[in-house]
Design a protein around this motif. Structure first.
Motif, short mmCIF file in Angstrom:
data_model
loop_
_atom_site.label_atom_id
_atom_site.label_comp_id
_atom_site.label_asym_id
_atom_site.label_seq_id
_atom_site.Cartn_x
_atom_site.Cartn_y
_atom_site.Cartn_z
N ALA A 132 0.83 -1.21 0.00
CA ALA A 132 0.00 0.00 0.00
C ALA A 132 0.86 1.25 0.00
O ALA A 132 0.55 2.24 -0.68
CB ALA A 132 -0.93 -0.02 1.22
N LYS A 184 2.31 1.65 -3.45
CA LYS A 184 1.27 2.09 -4.40
C LYS A 184 1.05 3.58 -4.31
O LYS A 184 0.86 4.27 -5.33
CB LYS A 184 -0.04 1.33 -4.13
CG LYS A 184 -1.15 1.65 -5.13
CD LYS A 184 -2.44 0.93 -4.77
CE LYS A 184 -2.29 -0.57 -4.91
NZ LYS A 184 -3.57 -1.27 -4.66
N GLN A 185 1.10 4.13 -3.09
CA GLN A 185 0.95 5.58 -2.93
C GLN A 185 2.14 6.32 -3.51
O GLN A 185 1.99 7.39 -4.10
CB GLN A 185 0.79 5.92 -1.45
CG GLN A 185 -0.56 5.53 -0.86
CD GLN A 185 -0.66 5.94 0.60
OE1 GLN A 185 -0.19 5.24 1.49
NE2 GLN A 185 -1.27 7.08 0.84
N GLU A 213 -0.50 3.26 -8.76
CA GLU A 213 -0.99 1.90 -8.96
C GLU A 213 -0.50 1.31 -10.29
O GLU A 213 -0.14 0.13 -10.37
CB GLU A 213 -2.52 1.90 -8.93
CG GLU A 213 -3.12 0.52 -9.02
CD GLU A 213 -4.62 0.52 -8.80
OE1 GLU A 213 -5.24 -0.55 -8.88
OE2 GLU A 213 -5.18 1.62 -8.53
N GLU A 214 -0.44 2.12 -11.33
CA GLU A 214 -0.05 1.62 -12.64
C GLU A 214 1.40 1.14 -12.65
O GLU A 214 1.71 0.06 -13.17
CB GLU A 214 -0.25 2.70 -13.70
CG GLU A 214 0.05 2.24 -15.11
CD GLU A 214 -0.25 3.31 -16.14
OE1 GLU A 214 0.23 3.19 -17.28
OE2 GLU A 214 -0.95 4.30 -15.80
N LEU A 265 3.29 0.25 -10.05
CA LEU A 265 3.45 -0.92 -9.19
C LEU A 265 2.93 -2.16 -9.89
O LEU A 265 3.54 -3.23 -9.83
CB LEU A 265 2.72 -0.71 -7.86
CG LEU A 265 2.82 -1.88 -6.87
CD1 LEU A 265 4.28 -2.15 -6.50
CD2 LEU A 265 1.99 -1.61 -5.62
N SER A 266 1.80 -2.04 -10.59
CA SER A 266 1.24 -3.19 -11.31
C SER A 266 2.21 -3.66 -12.40
O SER A 266 2.37 -4.87 -12.62
CB SER A 266 -0.11 -2.80 -11.92
OG SER A 266 -0.66 -3.89 -12.65
N PRO A 309 0.34 -8.60 -5.03
CA PRO A 309 -1.09 -8.56 -4.66
C PRO A 309 -1.42 -9.46 -3.48
O PRO A 309 -2.43 -9.25 -2.80
CB PRO A 309 -1.80 -9.01 -5.94
CG PRO A 309 -0.75 -9.73 -6.74
CD PRO A 309 0.55 -9.08 -6.41
#
Length: 604
Positions: free
Chosen positions: A470, A473-474, A478-479, A481-482, A533
């Motif tokens: 988390a 991701k911040q 999100e993109e 990290l994915s 994830p």
């Protein structure tokens, strides 16, 4: 608040011989370190640190001593900055005595600059891991340490001791100095010199043509000579350095010591200072019958009384820990090949507790991610925890340092923990409490569930992350990290799990600073366990299934800025999980104090 009177001294000759013998005995038991401190502004001052030869104990309070008078010196045996510093160091304290700038340069040096010297000494103790500090001012030094707390207040200072504190300085100039017989005309001459730009020494810069000029100098008494501006700064009617005014603002406990035969600090002076310190939580006065300004014949008693007073404030020295190496042996796998390794560690055991610590659980103290054995911060934490009366084991882990953190999976950490539990058992400690700093706290939480039959009796997690995924991701978005997760999976599928690393830099939203404060450099399998994830580095994953008692001690850091995220992660945790949120940074002494309090609940 109390007032004590001490019996008359014995023969002066006998006391002198006793003092000389005592000093030699203390020297044999002490280690002395000589330092040159660079203060703010670049000024260098001398200082010496004393502690028992057994070693400095960061779990014990540290004492900063400031010597007396203009022209005084911290090493003179007539001052508390020497005799009391020696005696208290022998008892287990770490003491630092400064030789302030006013030892040699009071001629043209403002009084308030003494705060810079005290600040430099305080920083020495803080860097040594000492979290509780006491200021001790001898004679005129009491004004200086008080000015430091007024001008540069430190929350680490727990108490203040004034040994024969002097009068308010403007009263001296008006009533007792060389200027007293004709005070008004002398004051006018001082002010005139300042107005005529003759109040200070000219700058010594090479391009200053007036650097050799000689402005008028003035006598303040006792042979002290100063420039007009400095004299007014120290002793003038408008000087803002009156001890009775300064100590009125402090809430900390204060101790005042004086002698009934002291011509400088009369008993009425101490009572006046005591009355002035109305905000202090505690003010004690000790008077020594027929004692002079130097406490001749009473120096040992003064040191003992200071020690007793500090003990009554719960500022006594903590038990000293003795460290020795301890090793384990385990089979590990690297690139598909098993091999045996012997990993080193340190075990810290209380030195003066007999065998009592062997009846208590040992503490297995795990460093944060990329932390390592022999790190000074780990040593400070271990010694603080050992001062609670428990043995502390600090292991080298497979995760130690950058190389280890590249590929340390949770399975590897479970191997390490099993090996170190066995090593603790071989050392005589069958019960163990795990103490995890930062990410290592979640290695302990994982072990709690994956190895429920282990010898762990409970866990203390210090600043554990709520979720590394988390936080990343911040910081990354999100993109991005994915995309890193997809790359890691692709490398694993291609059989390149150990050939390439996942690398990214991001900024934690909870810490100010340049981008790149947080850096990911890991092999794909490890990256997925920490940031994927289904990441295992997630506090909520373990909270509701916690098997053993858990204490979580936390404050604002790179993972969170309030306790809200922790509370949400722990909302389903059992009653045996306790959260203590602190508004101040978590220091070794805070960890030790929290552990002692929590230990009592475990015993219940």
């Amino acid at each position: 608040m109390s007032l004590h009177r001490i019996a008359c001294p014995v023969l002066a000759v006998a006391l002198s011989l006793l003092a000389a013998f005592s000093a030699r005995a203390q020297d044999d038991a002490l280690d002395i370190e000589f330092l040159t401190l660079t203060t703010e502004g670049g000024r260098e001052i001398a200082a010496f640190v004393m502690h028992p030869k057994a070693g400095m104990n960061p779990a014990s309070p540290g004492l900063v001593f400031h010597h007396g008078g203009p022209g005084g010196h911290g090493a003179r045996l007539i001052g508390a900055s020497r005799y009391a510093a020696e005696a208290l160091a022998k008892r287990g304290y770490t003491t630092i005595t400064i030789v302030s700038r006013h030892s040699n340069s009071y001629l043209d040096e403002p009084l308030e600059n003494a705060a810079l010297d005290v600040e430099a000494a305080v920083q020495v103790l803080l860097r040594k891991g000492i979290d509780d500090i006491v200021l001790v001012g001898n004679s005129f030094g009491s004004v200086r340490v008080a000015m430091f707390m007024r001008d540069r207040p430190s929350p680490k200072v727990r108490a203040m001791v004034h040994v024969a504190p002097t009068y308010d300085l403007n009263a001296f100039m008006k009533e007792m100095s060389d200027m007293a017989p004709d005070y008004a005309s002398h004051l006018e001459a001082l002010r005139r010199a300042v107005k005529d730009r003759q109040g200070r020494l000219p700058s010594p810069a090479a391009d200053n043509p007036s650097r050799l000029e000689t402005p008028p100098l003035f006598q303040t008494g006792y042979g002290r000579t100063q420039t007009a501006a400095t004299l007014l700064n120290w002793w003038g009617p408008d000087a803002d350095n009156h001890l009775s005014d300064i100590i009125a603002h402090f809430e900390m406990p204060q101790l005042l010591l004086g002698g009934t035969a002291d011509r400088v600090t009369q008993p009425e002076r101490l009572e006046f200072l005591k009355a002035s310190a109305q905000k202090s939580s505690r003010v004690d006065v000790i008077m020594y019958e027929n004692g002079d300004h130097y406490f001749t014949g009473y120096q040992d008693k003064v040191a003992n009384d200071i020690a007793g007073w500090l003990e009554s404030l719960d500022l006594a020295p903590r038990p000293h820990a003795v460290a020795r190496f301890i090793d384990n042996e385990q089979i590990v796998e690297w690139n598909g090949t098993p091999f045996s390794i012997r990993s080193p560690g340190l075990i810290y055991e209380p030195a003066d507790s007999g065998d009592a610590h062997r009846e208590r659980p040992a503490l297995l103290l795990l460093p944060d991610w990329q932390g390592y054995l022999l790190q000074s911060s780990m040593d400070d934490m271990a010694r603080a925890l050992a001062a609670t009366g428990h043995a502390v084991v600090v292991p080298q882990l497979q995760s130690d340092g950058f190389r280890g953190s590249l590929g340390t999976t949770f399975e590897r950490m479970r191997q390490d923990l099993a090996a170190w539990l066995a090593a603790a058992g071989n050392a005589g400690y069958e019960r163990v409490i795990g103490v995890g700093l930062g990410t290592s706290g979640l290695w302990l939480a994982d072990n709690d569930q994956e190895a429920p039959d282990s010898a762990f009796a409970g866990f203390m997690l210090v600043n554990p992350p709520v979720s590394l995924a988390a936080t990343a991701k911040q910081g990354l978005g999100e993109e991005q990290l994915s995309a890193l997760v997809d790359k890691a999976n692709a490398l694993i599928d291609a059989g390149e799990a150990r050939q390439q690393v996942i690398h990214a830099a991001y900024q934690s939203p909870y810490v100010e600073g340049p981008a790149g404060l947080n850096r990911i450099v890991q092999y794909p399998p490890t990256f997925l366990e920490y940031y994927g994830p289904d990441a295992r580095m997630d506090l909520a994953r373990y909270a509701r299934r916690s098997v053993r008692p858990v204490l979580i001690l936390a404050s604002a850091n790179q993972y969170y800025d309030t306790g809200d995220a922790l509370r949400r992660a722990l909302r389903r945790a059992p009653d045996t999980t306790e959260l203590q949120w602190s508004s101040q940074a978590i220091t070794p002494s805070r960890v030790a104090a929290a552990f002692e309090e929590w230990r009592e609940t475990l015993a219940e």
